[in-house]
Design a protein around this motif. Structure first.
Motif, PDB file in Angstrom:
ATOM      1  N   SER A 155       9.621  60.434  -8.354  1.00 49.71           N
ATOM      2  CA  SER A 155       9.911  61.260  -8.793  1.00 49.71           C
ATOM      3  C   SER A 155       8.996  62.273  -9.426  1.00 49.71           C
ATOM      4  O   SER A 155       7.813  61.395 -10.052  1.00 49.71           O
ATOM      5  CB  SER A 155      11.262  61.201  -9.803  1.00 49.71           C
ATOM      6  OG  SER A 155      10.311  60.220 -10.474  1.00 49.71           O
ATOM      7  N   PRO A 156       8.760  63.550  -9.811  1.00 48.97           N
ATOM      8  CA  PRO A 156       8.243  64.243 -10.901  1.00 48.97           C
ATOM      9  C   PRO A 156       7.236  63.708 -12.024  1.00 48.97           C
ATOM     10  O   PRO A 156       6.194  63.581 -12.264  1.00 48.97           O
ATOM     11  CB  PRO A 156       8.446  65.976 -10.722  1.00 48.97           C
ATOM     12  CG  PRO A 156       9.545  66.416  -9.918  1.00 48.97           C
ATOM     13  CD  PRO A 156       9.963  64.567  -9.994  1.00 48.97           C
ATOM     14  N   ASP A 157       8.430  63.555 -12.700  1.00 48.91           N
ATOM     15  CA  ASP A 157       8.664  62.687 -14.211  1.00 48.91           C
ATOM     16  C   ASP A 157       7.539  61.219 -14.072  1.00 48.91           C
ATOM     17  O   ASP A 157       6.459  60.817 -14.651  1.00 48.91           O
ATOM     18  CB  ASP A 157      10.160  61.868 -14.518  1.00 48.91           C
ATOM     19  CG  ASP A 157      10.426  63.188 -15.356  1.00 48.91           C
ATOM     20  OD1 ASP A 157      10.069  63.974 -15.393  1.00 48.91           O
ATOM     21  OD2 ASP A 157      11.781  62.903 -15.576  1.00 48.91           O
ATOM     22  N   VAL A 158       7.737  60.580 -13.035  1.00 46.94           N
ATOM     23  CA  VAL A 158       6.854  59.347 -12.325  1.00 46.94           C
ATOM     24  C   VAL A 158       5.514  59.642 -11.947  1.00 46.94           C
ATOM     25  O   VAL A 158       4.596  59.415 -12.167  1.00 46.94           O
ATOM     26  CB  VAL A 158       7.423  58.022 -11.406  1.00 46.94           C
ATOM     27  CG1 VAL A 158       6.855  56.725 -10.956  1.00 46.94           C
ATOM     28  CG2 VAL A 158       9.193  57.743 -12.199  1.00 46.94           C
ATOM     29  N   ARG A 159       5.606  61.056 -10.912  1.00 48.43           N
ATOM     30  CA  ARG A 159       4.333  61.249 -10.556  1.00 48.43           C
ATOM     31  C   ARG A 159       3.135  61.795 -11.379  1.00 48.43           C
ATOM     32  O   ARG A 159       2.000  61.376 -11.063  1.00 48.43           O
ATOM     33  CB  ARG A 159       4.732  62.290  -9.828  1.00 48.43           C
ATOM     34  CG  ARG A 159       3.211  62.924  -9.140  1.00 48.43           C
ATOM     35  CD  ARG A 159       4.096  63.474  -7.524  1.00 48.43           C
ATOM     36  NE  ARG A 159       4.615  63.290  -6.536  1.00 48.43           N
ATOM     37  CZ  ARG A 159       4.861  63.498  -5.737  1.00 48.43           C
ATOM     38  NH1 ARG A 159       3.095  62.842  -5.062  1.00 48.43           N
ATOM     39  NH2 ARG A 159       5.386  62.562  -4.433  1.00 48.43           N
ATOM     40  N   ARG A 160       3.599  61.997 -12.532  1.00 45.27           N
ATOM     41  CA  ARG A 160       3.166  63.018 -13.934  1.00 45.27           C
ATOM     42  C   ARG A 160       2.165  61.499 -14.456  1.00 45.27           C
ATOM     43  O   ARG A 160       0.784  61.914 -14.456  1.00 45.27           O
ATOM     44  CB  ARG A 160       4.252  63.738 -14.778  1.00 45.27           C
ATOM     45  CG  ARG A 160       3.172  64.213 -16.177  1.00 45.27           C
ATOM     46  CD  ARG A 160       3.870  64.472 -16.724  1.00 45.27           C
ATOM     47  NE  ARG A 160       4.739  63.142 -17.175  1.00 45.27           N
ATOM     48  CZ  ARG A 160       4.789  61.828 -18.312  1.00 45.27           C
ATOM     49  NH1 ARG A 160       3.721  62.422 -18.675  1.00 45.27           N
ATOM     50  NH2 ARG A 160       5.338  61.660 -19.019  1.00 45.27           N
ATOM     51  N   TRP A 161       2.706  60.303 -14.333  1.00 49.27           N
ATOM     52  CA  TRP A 161       1.739  59.139 -15.197  1.00 49.27           C
ATOM     53  C   TRP A 161       1.501  58.769 -14.078  1.00 49.27           C
ATOM     54  O   TRP A 161       0.764  58.177 -14.686  1.00 49.27           O
ATOM     55  CB  TRP A 161       2.664  58.625 -16.027  1.00 49.27           C
ATOM     56  CG  TRP A 161       3.176  58.301 -15.680  1.00 49.27           C
ATOM     57  CD1 TRP A 161       5.039  58.419 -16.363  1.00 49.27           C
ATOM     58  CD2 TRP A 161       3.570  56.974 -15.011  1.00 49.27           C
ATOM     59  NE1 TRP A 161       6.145  57.770 -15.834  1.00 49.27           N
ATOM     60  CE2 TRP A 161       5.285  56.329 -15.209  1.00 49.27           C
ATOM     61  CE3 TRP A 161       2.787  55.589 -15.120  1.00 49.27           C
ATOM     62  CZ2 TRP A 161       5.878  55.070 -14.782  1.00 49.27           C
ATOM     63  CZ3 TRP A 161       4.107  54.400 -14.194  1.00 49.27           C
ATOM     64  CH2 TRP A 161       5.143  54.801 -13.757  1.00 49.27           C
ATOM     65  N   LEU A 162       1.631  57.846 -13.012  1.00 47.45           N
ATOM     66  CA  LEU A 162       1.774  56.869 -12.034  1.00 47.45           C
ATOM     67  C   LEU A 162       0.272  57.913 -11.281  1.00 47.45           C
ATOM     68  O   LEU A 162      -0.668  56.922 -11.200  1.00 47.45           O
ATOM     69  CB  LEU A 162       2.404  56.688 -11.433  1.00 47.45           C
ATOM     70  CG  LEU A 162       1.936  56.281 -10.310  1.00 47.45           C
ATOM     71  CD1 LEU A 162       2.311  54.023 -10.611  1.00 47.45           C
ATOM     72  CD2 LEU A 162       3.386  55.047  -9.837  1.00 47.45           C
ATOM     73  N   LEU A 163       0.168  59.524 -11.320  1.00 45.44           N
ATOM     74  CA  LEU A 163      -1.061  59.822 -10.370  1.00 45.44           C
ATOM     75  C   LEU A 163      -1.812  60.457 -11.559  1.00 45.44           C
ATOM     76  O   LEU A 163      -2.850  60.833 -10.856  1.00 45.44           O
ATOM     77  CB  LEU A 163      -0.545  60.379  -9.404  1.00 45.44           C
ATOM     78  CG  LEU A 163       0.511  60.313  -8.751  1.00 45.44           C
ATOM     79  CD1 LEU A 163       0.516  61.246  -7.610  1.00 45.44           C
ATOM     80  CD2 LEU A 163      -0.485  59.284  -7.805  1.00 45.44           C
ATOM     81  N   ASP A 164      -2.336  59.687 -12.949  1.00 45.04           N
ATOM     82  CA  ASP A 164      -3.269  60.027 -13.631  1.00 45.04           C
ATOM     83  C   ASP A 164      -3.555  59.330 -13.318  1.00 45.04           C
ATOM     84  O   ASP A 164      -4.192  58.297 -13.523  1.00 45.04           O
ATOM     85  CB  ASP A 164      -2.202  60.133 -15.434  1.00 45.04           C
ATOM     86  CG  ASP A 164      -3.393  60.722 -16.464  1.00 45.04           C
ATOM     87  OD1 ASP A 164      -4.546  60.947 -15.815  1.00 45.04           O
ATOM     88  OD2 ASP A 164      -3.141  60.539 -17.517  1.00 45.04           O
ATOM     89  N   ASP A 165      -5.695  60.167 -13.129  1.00 41.29           N
ATOM     90  CA  ASP A 165      -6.606  60.101 -13.096  1.00 41.29           C
ATOM     91  C   ASP A 165      -7.644  59.032 -13.868  1.00 41.29           C
ATOM     92  O   ASP A 165      -8.615  59.841 -13.588  1.00 41.29           O
ATOM     93  CB  ASP A 165      -6.877  60.325 -11.587  1.00 41.29           C
ATOM     94  CG  ASP A 165      -7.779  61.537 -11.825  1.00 41.29           C
ATOM     95  OD1 ASP A 165      -7.417  62.267 -12.870  1.00 41.29           O
ATOM     96  OD2 ASP A 165      -7.833  62.702 -10.721  1.00 41.29           O
ATOM     97  N   GLY A 166      -6.844  59.746 -14.937  1.00 34.90           N
ATOM     98  CA  GLY A 166      -7.606  59.638 -16.486  1.00 34.90           C
ATOM     99  C   GLY A 166      -7.930  58.070 -16.734  1.00 34.90           C
ATOM    100  O   GLY A 166      -7.306  57.168 -15.711  1.00 34.90           O
ATOM    101  N   SER A 167      -8.924  57.569 -17.784  1.00 33.34           N
ATOM    102  CA  SER A 167      -9.000  56.527 -18.417  1.00 33.34           C
ATOM    103  C   SER A 167      -7.488  55.882 -19.156  1.00 33.34           C
ATOM    104  O   SER A 167      -6.724  56.692 -19.457  1.00 33.34           O
ATOM    105  CB  SER A 167      -9.492  56.315 -19.941  1.00 33.34           C
ATOM    106  OG  SER A 167      -9.071  54.964 -19.937  1.00 33.34           O
ATOM    107  N   LEU A 168      -6.872  54.882 -18.445  1.00 33.06           N
ATOM    108  CA  LEU A 168      -5.798  54.403 -18.711  1.00 33.06           C
ATOM    109  C   LEU A 168      -5.982  53.493 -20.369  1.00 33.06           C
ATOM    110  O   LEU A 168      -4.967  54.062 -20.959  1.00 33.06           O
ATOM    111  CB  LEU A 168      -5.067  53.199 -17.918  1.00 33.06           C
ATOM    112  CG  LEU A 168      -3.974  52.341 -18.047  1.00 33.06           C
ATOM    113  CD1 LEU A 168      -2.509  53.159 -18.401  1.00 33.06           C
ATOM    114  CD2 LEU A 168      -3.413  51.154 -17.351  1.00 33.06           C
ATOM    115  N   THR A 169      -6.874  52.963 -20.145  1.00 34.18           N
ATOM    116  CA  THR A 169      -7.533  52.268 -21.348  1.00 34.18           C
ATOM    117  C   THR A 169      -7.109  53.300 -22.665  1.00 34.18           C
ATOM    118  O   THR A 169      -6.498  53.098 -23.843  1.00 34.18           O
ATOM    119  CB  THR A 169      -8.573  51.402 -21.520  1.00 34.18           C
ATOM    120  OG1 THR A 169      -8.438  50.824 -20.385  1.00 34.18           O
ATOM    121  CG2 THR A 169      -8.680  50.866 -22.901  1.00 34.18           C
ATOM    122  N   GLU A 170      -8.295  54.978 -22.238  1.00 34.16           N
ATOM    123  CA  GLU A 170      -7.793  56.040 -23.637  1.00 34.16           C
ATOM    124  C   GLU A 170      -5.901  55.841 -23.258  1.00 34.16           C
ATOM    125  O   GLU A 170      -5.898  56.278 -24.843  1.00 34.16           O
ATOM    126  CB  GLU A 170      -8.791  56.936 -23.369  1.00 34.16           C
ATOM    127  CG  GLU A 170      -9.529  56.760 -23.363  1.00 34.16           C
ATOM    128  CD  GLU A 170     -10.500  58.289 -22.687  1.00 34.16           C
ATOM    129  OE1 GLU A 170      -9.805  58.342 -22.789  1.00 34.16           O
ATOM    130  OE2 GLU A 170     -11.446  57.492 -22.507  1.00 34.16           O
TER     131      GLU A 170
END
Length: 215
Positions: free
Chosen positions: A33-48
């Motif tokens: 879903s778009p809501d999951v895709r937004r954070w799951l495919l975020d290619d920034g720093s997960l630690t940050e």
């Protein structure tokens, strides 16, 4: 920790079961879903991202680290010989008392040289901070998997907490060397708000693709 050659692999215990990893573009809107895709495919720093949420102190809890034969698909992703060993590191990322992410990294022998030699002594330091802080870092597109709660890919202590979990993995190229990182988002994980702007380290920019990455 000393270097090991490929023959050592014959005497090491087998790794966990393989999740079914698939390239991100193979997941339809119904599956992702778009809501999951937004954070799951975020290619920034997960630690940050996790640190910025303010859910309590961010900690890295190391579960194990040692020489092991990578799983077949991990070898393919890193282009490693069949019996070559690597350092396998498994950690839990915590926010306060919440276990939010299980992470598994594979660091080939060839990557433990030069400016990455210190990766064999990470202890409880976040690997992401090192990768995203490296000049010229590149990251492959994500591969995704739905991982069941009883999968041996998860440590025993994390099994049985939920039905399924989203997992993702990618290959990082840093200073001419490769490292694989997979992340499984646990039941206590809370996605960050959509209004938080994407942030990437000025030095650790993420490539949309790495030429030659194997799917």
């Amino acid at each position: 920790m000393t270097n090991r050659n490929s023959s050592t692999a014959l005497h090491l215990p087998p790794g966990p079961a393989e999740p079914v990893w698939r390239p991100q573009q193979q997941f339809s809107a119904r599956q992702l879903s778009p809501d999951v895709r937004r954070w799951l495919l975020d290619d920034g720093s997960l630690t940050e991202r996790l640190t910025a949420q303010g859910r309590g102190p961010f900690r890295v809890i190391r579960l194990k680290q040692g020489w092991q034969v990578p799983l077949p698909s991990e070898r393919a992703l890193l282009d490693l010989p069949q019996r070559q060993v690597a350092i396998i590191r498994e950690v839990i990322l915590q926010q306060g008392q919440h276990d939010v992410v299980f992470a598994r990294s594979v660091v080939p022998i060839a990557s433990l040289r030069g400016r990455l030699a210190h990766l064999r002594r990470l202890e409880n330091k976040p690997l992401g901070a090192i990768l995203f802080g490296a000049a010229g870092m590149q990251r492959s597109p994500f591969e995704l998997a739905r991982i069941s709660t009883d999968s041996s890919y998860l440590p025993d202590a994390l099994q049985g907490r939920q039905t399924t979990a989203w997992g993702r993995r990618s290959r990082f190229e840093v200073y001419g060397h490769c490292v694989m990182v997979s992340e499984v988002f646990l039941d206590d994980f809370e996605p960050w708000p959509a209004l938080i702007p994407l942030h990437r380290s000025r030095r650790g920019k993420v490539a949309t693709a790495i030429a030659g990455t194997k799917q």
